[in-house]
Design a protein around this motif. Structure first.
Motif, mmCIF file in Angstrom:
data_model
loop_
_atom_site.group_PDB
_atom_site.id
_atom_site.type_symbol
_atom_site.label_atom_id
_atom_site.label_comp_id
_atom_site.label_asym_id
_atom_site.label_seq_id
_atom_site.Cartn_x
_atom_site.Cartn_y
_atom_site.Cartn_z
ATOM 1 N N LEU A 27 -15.058 -23.678 -66.669
ATOM 2 C CA LEU A 27 -13.844 -22.870 -66.739
ATOM 3 C C LEU A 27 -13.381 -22.685 -68.185
ATOM 4 O O LEU A 27 -13.688 -23.503 -69.052
ATOM 5 N N PRO A 28 -12.612 -21.631 -68.447
ATOM 6 C CA PRO A 28 -12.077 -21.438 -69.801
ATOM 7 C C PRO A 28 -11.185 -22.593 -70.239
ATOM 8 O O PRO A 28 -10.523 -23.231 -69.416
ATOM 9 N N GLN A 29 -11.148 -22.830 -71.527
ATOM 10 C CA GLN A 29 -10.360 -23.927 -72.108
ATOM 11 C C GLN A 29 -9.900 -23.468 -73.486
ATOM 12 O O GLN A 29 -10.605 -23.612 -74.461
ATOM 13 N N GLU A 30 -8.712 -22.903 -73.559
ATOM 14 C CA GLU A 30 -8.223 -22.319 -74.805
ATOM 15 C C GLU A 30 -6.929 -22.989 -75.242
ATOM 16 O O GLU A 30 -5.954 -23.018 -74.489
ATOM 17 N N PRO A 31 -6.868 -23.523 -76.466
ATOM 18 C CA PRO A 31 -5.632 -24.151 -76.952
ATOM 19 C C PRO A 31 -4.496 -23.141 -77.058
ATOM 20 O O PRO A 31 -4.716 -21.928 -77.159
ATOM 21 N N ILE A 32 -3.278 -23.650 -77.026
ATOM 22 C CA ILE A 32 -2.097 -22.835 -77.291
ATOM 23 C C ILE A 32 -1.763 -22.972 -78.767
ATOM 24 O O ILE A 32 -1.559 -24.079 -79.272
ATOM 25 N N THR A 33 -1.714 -21.845 -79.451
ATOM 26 C CA THR A 33 -1.410 -21.834 -80.877
ATOM 27 C C THR A 33 0.084 -21.605 -81.095
ATOM 28 O O THR A 33 0.828 -21.297 -80.161
ATOM 29 N N GLU A 34 0.497 -21.728 -82.339
ATOM 30 C CA GLU A 34 1.914 -21.503 -82.647
ATOM 31 C C GLU A 34 2.345 -20.093 -82.281
ATOM 32 O O GLU A 34 3.465 -19.881 -81.798
ATOM 33 N N ASP A 35 1.473 -19.110 -82.472
ATOM 34 C CA ASP A 35 1.806 -17.728 -82.137
ATOM 35 C C ASP A 35 2.001 -17.531 -80.636
ATOM 36 O O ASP A 35 2.719 -16.607 -80.223
ATOM 37 N N GLU A 36 1.378 -18.370 -79.824
ATOM 38 C CA GLU A 36 1.464 -18.231 -78.376
ATOM 39 C C GLU A 36 2.521 -19.138 -77.751
ATOM 40 O O GLU A 36 2.878 -18.966 -76.578
ATOM 41 N N ARG A 37 3.015 -20.085 -78.523
ATOM 42 C CA ARG A 37 3.906 -21.110 -77.968
ATOM 43 C C ARG A 37 5.129 -20.518 -77.283
ATOM 44 O O ARG A 37 5.487 -20.926 -76.164
ATOM 45 N N ALA A 38 5.767 -19.543 -77.887
ATOM 46 C CA ALA A 38 7.001 -18.989 -77.338
ATOM 47 C C ALA A 38 6.785 -18.384 -75.956
ATOM 48 O O ALA A 38 7.621 -18.550 -75.055
ATOM 49 N N GLN A 39 5.659 -17.697 -75.761
ATOM 50 C CA GLN A 39 5.432 -17.070 -74.458
ATOM 51 C C GLN A 39 5.227 -18.110 -73.366
ATOM 52 O O GLN A 39 5.668 -17.915 -72.218
ATOM 53 N N TYR A 40 4.599 -19.243 -73.704
ATOM 54 C CA TYR A 40 4.406 -20.289 -72.699
ATOM 55 C C TYR A 40 5.702 -21.051 -72.434
ATOM 56 O O TYR A 40 5.960 -21.478 -71.304
ATOM 57 N N LEU A 41 6.523 -21.208 -73.454
ATOM 58 C CA LEU A 41 7.825 -21.821 -73.231
ATOM 59 C C LEU A 41 8.689 -20.951 -72.323
ATOM 60 O O LEU A 41 9.346 -21.444 -71.404
ATOM 61 N N GLU A 42 8.664 -19.660 -72.555
ATOM 62 C CA GLU A 42 9.450 -18.741 -71.728
ATOM 63 C C GLU A 42 8.923 -18.710 -70.289
ATOM 64 O O GLU A 42 9.704 -18.759 -69.333
ATOM 65 N N ALA A 43 7.608 -18.646 -70.153
ATOM 66 C CA ALA A 43 7.009 -18.558 -68.815
ATOM 67 C C ALA A 43 7.270 -19.813 -67.991
ATOM 68 O O ALA A 43 7.305 -19.746 -66.753
ATOM 69 N N ASN A 44 7.464 -20.949 -68.654
ATOM 70 C CA ASN A 44 7.657 -22.223 -67.964
ATOM 71 C C ASN A 44 9.067 -22.762 -68.109
ATOM 72 O O ASN A 44 9.300 -23.962 -67.928
ATOM 73 N N GLU A 45 10.009 -21.879 -68.409
ATOM 74 C CA GLU A 45 11.399 -22.302 -68.524
ATOM 75 C C GLU A 45 11.865 -22.921 -67.208
ATOM 76 O O GLU A 45 11.598 -22.409 -66.124
ATOM 77 N N GLY A 46 12.529 -24.052 -67.302
ATOM 78 C CA GLY A 46 13.021 -24.734 -66.110
ATOM 79 C C GLY A 46 12.052 -25.745 -65.531
ATOM 80 O O GLY A 46 12.412 -26.492 -64.613
ATOM 81 N N MET A 47 10.832 -25.770 -66.059
ATOM 82 C CA MET A 47 9.871 -26.761 -65.583
ATOM 83 C C MET A 47 10.161 -28.121 -66.226
ATOM 84 O O MET A 47 10.665 -28.194 -67.343
ATOM 85 N N PRO A 48 9.843 -29.215 -65.533
ATOM 86 C CA PRO A 48 10.116 -30.547 -66.091
ATOM 87 C C PRO A 48 9.235 -30.862 -67.282
ATOM 88 O O PRO A 48 8.227 -30.187 -67.527
ATOM 89 N N GLU A 49 9.606 -31.898 -68.015
ATOM 90 C CA GLU A 49 8.878 -32.266 -69.227
ATOM 91 C C GLU A 49 7.411 -32.571 -68.962
ATOM 92 O O GLU A 49 6.558 -32.307 -69.795
ATOM 93 N N GLY A 50 7.098 -33.145 -67.796
ATOM 94 C CA GLY A 50 5.724 -33.511 -67.484
ATOM 95 C C GLY A 50 4.888 -32.391 -66.913
ATOM 96 O O GLY A 50 3.755 -32.627 -66.493
ATOM 97 N N HIS A 51 5.408 -31.184 -66.920
ATOM 98 C CA HIS A 51 4.671 -30.025 -66.404
ATOM 99 C C HIS A 51 3.698 -29.525 -67.471
ATOM 100 O O HIS A 51 3.942 -29.665 -68.666
ATOM 101 N N TYR A 52 2.602 -28.910 -67.021
ATOM 102 C CA TYR A 52 1.589 -28.384 -67.943
ATOM 103 C C TYR A 52 1.593 -26.864 -67.922
ATOM 104 O O TYR A 52 1.524 -26.246 -66.859
ATOM 105 N N ALA A 53 1.710 -26.289 -69.113
ATOM 106 C CA ALA A 53 1.963 -24.859 -69.231
ATOM 107 C C ALA A 53 0.867 -24.012 -68.597
ATOM 108 O O ALA A 53 1.137 -22.980 -67.986
#
Length: 403
Positions: free
Chosen positions: A360-386
């Motif tokens: 399966l694909p395995q791609e790191p999250i870079t600084e440029d992508e961080r904001a979109q993953y934070l927004e997409a996972n807003e409200g998720m608990p700290e132990g959630h994986y983006a």
């Protein structure tokens, strides 16, 4: 949220979401070891035992490979390669799945377990799966071996799914499941046999180690000091992460010290604090990122600059990364892989070919992508994986928020 029928150590594990390990494991899990020893405390790095140049080279190439399938469904993508003919297993009847799980004792596995159950709900409603009986080994090799043997003799299973607790110890039990002639799906961690119908996993530990070590090298200077935080020894995907990283650090003159943490935030903070007392720390490398916040807090407590740091796609690290402004990277051991074994069952029921090794694909999250993953996972608990990949499943987002 519906759950599959399960026997084992489950009660109360959700409360570990911020306290235990990430991407793959926990004390007593990878090798049965319960202690966390660093090299300074008498432990020895085993990277030489685990490093295989051919595997390193293969995963390095796979990092830029073209994946078959729809990129909007990465849990179904794969690298082209040998396929397994499953036509002999085609059936119109709903199949009983028997799942021997290593554990759900850490946030990465808890996130995946929720996703898996939501995917199960879809396939039960469509008549592909009648039920999934799950036995949880609680991070114990002997328990999981007994679980698999129970399924073989008493489970009335149509298909086996196995997420091994450790690599070598579970190999004979997996082979016994294969000997039944029924389909066997291994995922997450590997075993030392290729008898399974398919082995499902992201690219692997070498790819993690290559991406993270190269990131640190690119942002540090020769002679800089890196503290490497490792969960525990003995699991392939963890050992190869460090084996690859250590190779790259040595080749580029980075002074890296590795320590086993037992995934304990207090131990992580102690290791970093002790290292800072001894001298400057320029970088932090982790083989799992859920303890990243403890490492960051150690720098804050000492009043020193944040290091260049690699964590993981757990929300606690992504949020701390944004808040601190440190130079970081979030490597990923794709959590959405927990959907794939059940989708493989669906394909097997249809008699379709599936990859013998389902990469399966395995791609790191870079600084440029961080904001979109934070927004997409807003409200998720700290132990959630983006990169959990469950946005289209029933129960989203409540099932993951109300764990």
């Amino acid at each position: 949220m519906r759950r599959s029928k399960i026997t084992g150590v489950l009660a109360g594990v959700a409360v570990l979401a911020v306290l235990t390990a990430c991407s793959t494991e926990e004390p007593d899990e990878e090798t049965g070891a319960t202690d966390s020893t660093s090299e300074e405390e008498g432990g020895e790095s085993s990277s030489d035992e685990w490093f295989v140049q051919a595997d390193y080279d293969e995963q390095e190439q796979q990092m830029t490979a073209t994946f078959e399938g729809n990129p909007d469904e990465p849990w179904l993508q794969y690298i082209d390669g040998p396929m397994t003919d499953t036509s002999q297993f085609a059936t119109q009847e709903a199949m009983k799945v028997c799942f021997a799980n290593a554990s759900i004792s850490n946030p990465w596995r808890q996130t995946g377990w929720i996703t898996m159950n939501q995917q199960l709900e879809v396939l039960e409603e469509s008549g592909v799966i009648s039920e999934m009986e799950t036995r949880d080994a609680g991070d114990d090799d002997n328990t999981q071996i007994a679980d698999i043997d129970y399924f073989i003799s008493e489970g009335n299973c149509d298909v086996f799914i196995i997420s091994p607790n450790s690599t070598a110890a579970l190999t004979p039990a997996v082979e016994r499941a294969c000997d039944t002639g029924k389909p066997v799906i291994v995922f997450d961690r590997g075993v030392e046999t290729d008898c399974a119908t398919t082995f499902i996993h992201p690219i692997g530990g070498y790819a993690w180690g290559i991406a993270t070590a190269n990131f640190l090298v690119d942002n540090l200077e020769e002679g800089d000091r890196v503290i490497a935080l490792r969960i525990l020894p003995g699991v392939d995907v963890l050992e190869t992460r460090w084996a690859a990283a250590e190779k790259i650090f040595e080749e580029n003159g980075i002074e890296a010290e590795d320590h086993f943490t037992g995934a304990d935030p207090a131990e992580i903070k102690k290791i970093i604090t002790d290292a800072l007392v001894q001298g400057e720390v320029h970088g932090v490398w982790m083989d799992a990122g859920d303890g990243a916040v403890a490492a960051i807090e150690a720098f804050e407590d000492q009043g020193v600059e944040y290091p260049v740091m690699t964590g993981e796609d757990e929300m606690s690290f992504l949020r701390a990364w944004e808040e601190t402004g440190l130079t970081g990277l979030a490597p990923v051991y794709s959590n959405f892989q927990w959907r794939t074994p059940l989708l493989a069952v669906e394909k097997i029921a249809k008699g379709e070919e599936i990859p013998a090794e389902w990469v399966l694909p395995q791609e790191p999250i870079t600084e440029d992508e961080r904001a979109q993953y934070l927004e997409a996972n807003e409200g998720m608990p700290e132990g959630h994986y983006a990169k959990f990949g469950g946005e289209d499943l029933p129960g989203y987002p409540d099932a993951w928020q109300d764990r």
